[in-house]
Motif scaffolding. Structure first.
Motif, PDB file in Angstrom:
ATOM      1  N   LEU A 245       0.860  -1.183   0.000  1.00  0.00           N
ATOM      2  CA  LEU A 245       0.000   0.000   0.000  1.00  0.00           C
ATOM      3  C   LEU A 245       0.896   1.234   0.000  1.00  0.00           C
ATOM      4  CD1 LEU A 245      -2.687  -0.941   2.689  1.00  0.00           C
ATOM      5  CD2 LEU A 245      -3.021  -0.812   0.237  1.00  0.00           C
ATOM      6  N   THR A 246       0.843   2.006  -1.067  1.00  0.00           N
ATOM      7  CA  THR A 246       1.626   3.233  -1.123  1.00  0.00           C
ATOM      8  C   THR A 246       0.674   4.411  -0.961  1.00  0.00           C
ATOM      9  OG1 THR A 246       1.525   3.222  -3.551  1.00  0.00           O
ATOM     10  CG2 THR A 246       3.436   2.222  -2.529  1.00  0.00           C
ATOM     11  N   VAL A 247       0.984   5.278   0.008  1.00  0.00           N
ATOM     12  CA  VAL A 247       0.069   6.343   0.420  1.00  0.00           C
ATOM     13  C   VAL A 247       0.600   7.701  -0.040  1.00  0.00           C
ATOM     14  CG1 VAL A 247      -1.001   7.500   2.382  1.00  0.00           C
ATOM     15  CG2 VAL A 247      -0.657   5.012   2.438  1.00  0.00           C
ATOM     16  N   GLY A 248      -0.279   8.505  -0.635  1.00  0.00           N
ATOM     17  CA  GLY A 248       0.126   9.866  -0.950  1.00  0.00           C
ATOM     18  C   GLY A 248      -0.654  10.485  -2.081  1.00  0.00           C
TER      19      GLY A 248
ATOM     20  N   PRO B 142      -4.992   7.702  -1.393  1.00  0.00           N
ATOM     21  CA  PRO B 142      -4.752   9.095  -1.000  1.00  0.00           C
ATOM     22  C   PRO B 142      -4.487   9.248   0.491  1.00  0.00           C
ATOM     23  CG  PRO B 142      -7.093   8.714  -1.244  1.00  0.00           C
ATOM     24  CD  PRO B 142      -6.425   7.438  -1.684  1.00  0.00           C
ATOM     25  N   ASP B 143      -4.118  10.470   0.866  1.00  0.00           N
ATOM     26  CA  ASP B 143      -3.929  10.801   2.280  1.00  0.00           C
ATOM     27  C   ASP B 143      -5.294  11.005   2.932  1.00  0.00           C
ATOM     28  OD1 ASP B 143      -0.994  10.967   2.376  1.00  0.00           O
ATOM     29  OD2 ASP B 143      -1.264  12.652   1.001  1.00  0.00           O
TER      30      ASP B 143
ATOM     31  N   ASP C 242      -0.583  16.317   7.162  1.00  0.00           N
ATOM     32  CA  ASP C 242      -1.086  15.323   6.209  1.00  0.00           C
ATOM     33  C   ASP C 242      -0.464  13.951   6.414  1.00  0.00           C
ATOM     34  OD1 ASP C 242       1.407  16.197   5.381  1.00  0.00           O
ATOM     35  OD2 ASP C 242       0.956  16.014   3.246  1.00  0.00           O
ATOM     36  N   ASP C 243       0.390  13.808   7.417  1.00  0.00           N
ATOM     37  CA  ASP C 243       0.995  12.503   7.711  1.00  0.00           C
ATOM     38  C   ASP C 243       0.101  11.744   8.686  1.00  0.00           C
ATOM     39  OD1 ASP C 243       3.302  12.751   6.113  1.00  0.00           O
ATOM     40  OD2 ASP C 243       4.239  14.036   7.620  1.00  0.00           O
ATOM     41  N   ILE C 244      -0.807  10.964   8.128  1.00  0.00           N
ATOM     42  CA  ILE C 244      -1.855  10.327   8.944  1.00  0.00           C
ATOM     43  C   ILE C 244      -1.827   8.808   8.862  1.00  0.00           C
ATOM     44  CG2 ILE C 244      -3.402  12.319   8.781  1.00  0.00           C
ATOM     45  CD1 ILE C 244      -4.848  10.874   6.504  1.00  0.00           C
ATOM     46  N   THR C 245      -0.787   8.260   8.261  1.00  0.00           N
ATOM     47  CA  THR C 245      -0.791   6.815   8.014  1.00  0.00           C
ATOM     48  C   THR C 245      -0.815   6.005   9.305  1.00  0.00           C
ATOM     49  OG1 THR C 245       0.322   7.045   5.878  1.00  0.00           O
ATOM     50  CG2 THR C 245       0.495   4.921   6.970  1.00  0.00           C
ATOM     51  N   LYS C 246      -0.009   6.385  10.279  1.00  0.00           N
ATOM     52  CA  LYS C 246       0.015   5.593  11.516  1.00  0.00           C
ATOM     53  C   LYS C 246      -1.315   5.672  12.263  1.00  0.00           C
ATOM     54  CE  LYS C 246       4.045   7.300  12.908  1.00  0.00           C
ATOM     55  NZ  LYS C 246       5.258   7.524  13.729  1.00  0.00           N
TER      56      LYS C 246
END
Length: 242
Positions: A6-9, A43-44, A74-78
């Motif tokens: 999964l690549t996020v951005g 997406p983010d 915008d860094d919300i992955t964790k």
């Protein structure tokens, strides 16, 4: 071992940034014998990330998520991964202390930058991991990555990604073996032989056309190295090689 990426951005979806991380990870995992069977760019968006992580966690042996683990809004992955597992984000004391010391060393080494810019460093965001997760720390990355129940969360910056992947590389393995044959022949001349090899040896055989000055490729993949080798030898006897 089947792995999903999964690549996020938003920048990946817009084409502003080339998704080299997926290609690099695919090569590393394939070389280790694992099978990358899904690659998804999202997406983010916390809800979208959480949904994808939950679905892929149930479907695959491991999931690698890249991007969005820094300390900007915008860094919300964790947070999204924590949501997928129904857990809270926590800030382990030892991880925060490690990053605080790293930030102090950075300030000492870069006094002109620190004097010139108002640095708003969210150490809690950098240090946070989903509750029950294991933090991943490297010299190359300020933000902590993490592992939680076969979901691996890594940075999006390629140099940081590669360094953090090395800390977990031994956890990915499998029996998949691949051999590649280089050929100047056009794909249309390979169809009969590829079809026969698939049927005779029960291996996966793919053909990939010439690109620029590079020759075409025939790639043979299977779970038994001897069978893959036999299929490759059989094909080399029947197609033109370089």
């Amino acid at each position: 071992m089947e792995v999903a990426l999964l690549t996020v951005g938003d920048e990946l979806l817009a084409g502003d940034t080339e998704n080299t991380n997926a290609s690099w990870l695919g090569r590393q995992l394939t070389a280790a014998g694992a099978s990358v069977t899904r690659v998804l760019t999202i997406p983010d968006d916390e809800a979208v990330i959480a949904d994808a992580v939950a679905r892929y966690h149930d479907a695959f042996d491991a999931v690698i998520v890249t991007g969005g683990i820094g300390g900007t809004p915008d860094d919300i992955t964790k947070a999204a991964v924590a949501r997928a597992f129904g857990r809270d984000l926590v800030v382990p004391d030892d991880v925060r202390a490690h990053l605080e010391a790293k930030a102090e060393r950075f300030a000492d080494d870069n006094p002109e930058m620190v004097d010139r810019y108002d640095m708003d460093l969210d150490l809690d965001a950098w240090a946070s991991v989903p509750e029950g997760g294991q933090a991943l720390l490297t010299d190359e990355s300020f933000a902590a990555g993490c592992v939680i129940d076969r979901v691996y969360v890594l940075p999006g910056i390629p140099e940081e990604l590669k360094a953090m992947y090395e800390t977990i590389a031994d956890e990915f393995d499998g029996d998949r073996t691949t051999e590649t044959i280089h050929t100047p022949a056009p794909e249309g001349a390979l169809v009969t032989h590829i079809t026969a090899a698939r049927e005779q040896f029960e291996v996966a055989v793919g053909s990939y056309p010439r690109k620029d000055d590079a020759p075409g490729r025939v790639k043979i993949t299977g779970d038994d190295p001897a069978t893959v080798a036999d299929a490759a030898a059989w094909l080399r006897e029947r197609i033109e090689t370089e």
